[in-house]
Design a protein around this motif. Sequence first.
Motif, PDB file in Angstrom:
ATOM      1  N   SER A 169       3.677   9.763  -4.766  1.00  0.00           N
ATOM      2  CA  SER A 169       3.221   9.067  -3.558  1.00  0.00           C
ATOM      3  C   SER A 169       4.347   8.255  -2.937  1.00  0.00           C
ATOM      4  CB  SER A 169       2.020   8.168  -3.890  1.00  0.00           C
ATOM      5  OG  SER A 169       2.399   7.024  -4.631  1.00  0.00           O
ATOM      6  N   ASN A 252       0.486  -0.095  -2.408  1.00  0.00           N
ATOM      7  CA  ASN A 252      -0.361   0.546  -3.419  1.00  0.00           C
ATOM      8  C   ASN A 252      -1.615  -0.296  -3.631  1.00  0.00           C
ATOM      9  OD1 ASN A 252      -1.006   2.297  -5.826  1.00  0.00           O
ATOM     10  ND2 ASN A 252      -0.808   0.314  -6.842  1.00  0.00           N
ATOM     11  N   HIS A 281      -1.300   3.932  -0.210  1.00  0.00           N
ATOM     12  CA  HIS A 281      -1.646   4.782  -1.346  1.00  0.00           C
ATOM     13  C   HIS A 281      -2.763   4.114  -2.140  1.00  0.00           C
ATOM     14  CE1 HIS A 281      -1.275   7.460  -4.782  1.00  0.00           C
ATOM     15  NE2 HIS A 281      -1.102   6.421  -5.584  1.00  0.00           N
ATOM     16  N   SER A 308      -2.372   8.721   0.744  1.00  0.00           N
ATOM     17  CA  SER A 308      -2.270   9.493  -0.498  1.00  0.00           C
ATOM     18  C   SER A 308      -3.160   8.846  -1.545  1.00  0.00           C
ATOM     19  CB  SER A 308      -0.817   9.570  -0.994  1.00  0.00           C
ATOM     20  OG  SER A 308      -0.263   8.289  -1.180  1.00  0.00           O
TER      21      SER A 308
END
Length: 504
Positions: A169, A252, A281, A308
Amino acid sequence: MVKSRNVMSPPITYFYTIGEEITRGFLQELVNILFTYICKSSQRSSKVLDFHHPHQLKEGLDGFNLNLPDQPETLEQILVDCRDTLKYGVSTGHPRFFNQLSSGLDVIGTAAEWLISTANTNMFTYEVSPVFILMEEVLLRKMQSIVGWSSGEGDGIFCPGGTISNLYSILVARYHFYPEVKTRGMGVLPQLGIFTSEHSHYSVKKSAAVLGLGTENVVVVKCDERGKMIPAELESSIVTAQEKGLVPFYVNATAGTTVYGAFDPLDAIADICHRHSLWMHVDAAWGGGLLMSDRHRMKLQGIERAWSVTWNPHKMMGVPLQCSAILVKKRGLLRQCNELGAEYLFQADKHYDVSYDTGDKSIQCGRHVDAFKLWLMWKAKGSQGFGAQVDKCLENAEYLYDQLQRRTGFELVYKNKPEHSNVCFWYTPPSLRGLPLGPDRDTRLHQVAPQIKGRMMEKGSVLIGYQPLGAKVNFFRCVFSNPATQQEDIDFLLDEIIRLGHDL
């Protein structure tokens, strides 16, 4: 018993050297060993593990020897080695194994792994893996649909674990914003910044190190007491990083943290990423399985806005290790980022549609067939079966949560009902219950979980993990991903902790 060949004969590991009769006899004996092990794994009277220290296993036990011979050994000895390997290992399929996020022993998944090993092929081109390549495509499209992406978008690949999926990712996100990095390297880029919560998986920092981004450029964002990223802290962290000269590009968010099982507020994080034009992500390695449950999928509300997603079916869905997927919303980006067009594999003039030669989407060359296990289990369970399995595991977590509040000597690390199947708690032995709160009590309580865990391993009756977190001293973390676990196993766990720790 298998008829053995003379030890000076040619190698005995290929069918052509030993013939059909001996091959059949050997494999039947091996299946008997495996079947016995599978049956024993479900018996609560059996041990979760027969623990020995490393030096004991290295020195050899009852004919089990790790040393490698110069001359081939008999098939009888090979079978003994197989039996002993299982004997001295850990029965992760046992209903009282609570130690890891991956547990259980699915018969269909096990059969699929046997078939994969028998086929012994590679996932880089359609010509050597036609059926498995198409199965992977079907699975990835299904998973993308469940995430909430439209049929016209989405790409992905199965990877050797969630750490590698998370690495993909970041790799793809960097290429998306700075495609020149592929040919010219990091020297042409600004100092890039990654943002992740303080409860996120360590693979984010590890990926930053591997990709040359640097762990110091991973900005750790504060969480609330439940372990969820605080959106306002993310916003302020981005602004502060920019003021210091860092160029943010990637956030993230975690759906199911490793310790607490917390779900970050995905919609709020997506709003921030949209405002700042950052790649979002979602690490749903642990929590992705909840998407299969009508009852619990709302905990991942907003995941469809991610660029992602990491999803590990080998965790909550019980697929045998390993089985992890990286899903990327923008189709074609994986291939553009990673392709090098090795001419001995990826010839453009093949007589079939070479878009099915998926190997150039991967940073690997050789790639194990992981998709078939999930595909076969999905055929056997259906989406509803996976959903019921997830529901059962979370019901077990709620039962443990309720029991901990009723029993003397146990204390929850956080008071709220568990979001996932993680339940974290302390056991306080009678000798510590009268102590006032403070450093002395904390020091002594910190030693309790490791001592109980050591006694557990020596006895082999049950297995559960522990860890400290921040200022919190060692506590037990119980996770449920094995649908074979029943309420009686949870009662046994708590009773056993009391038995093993009452005198500490």
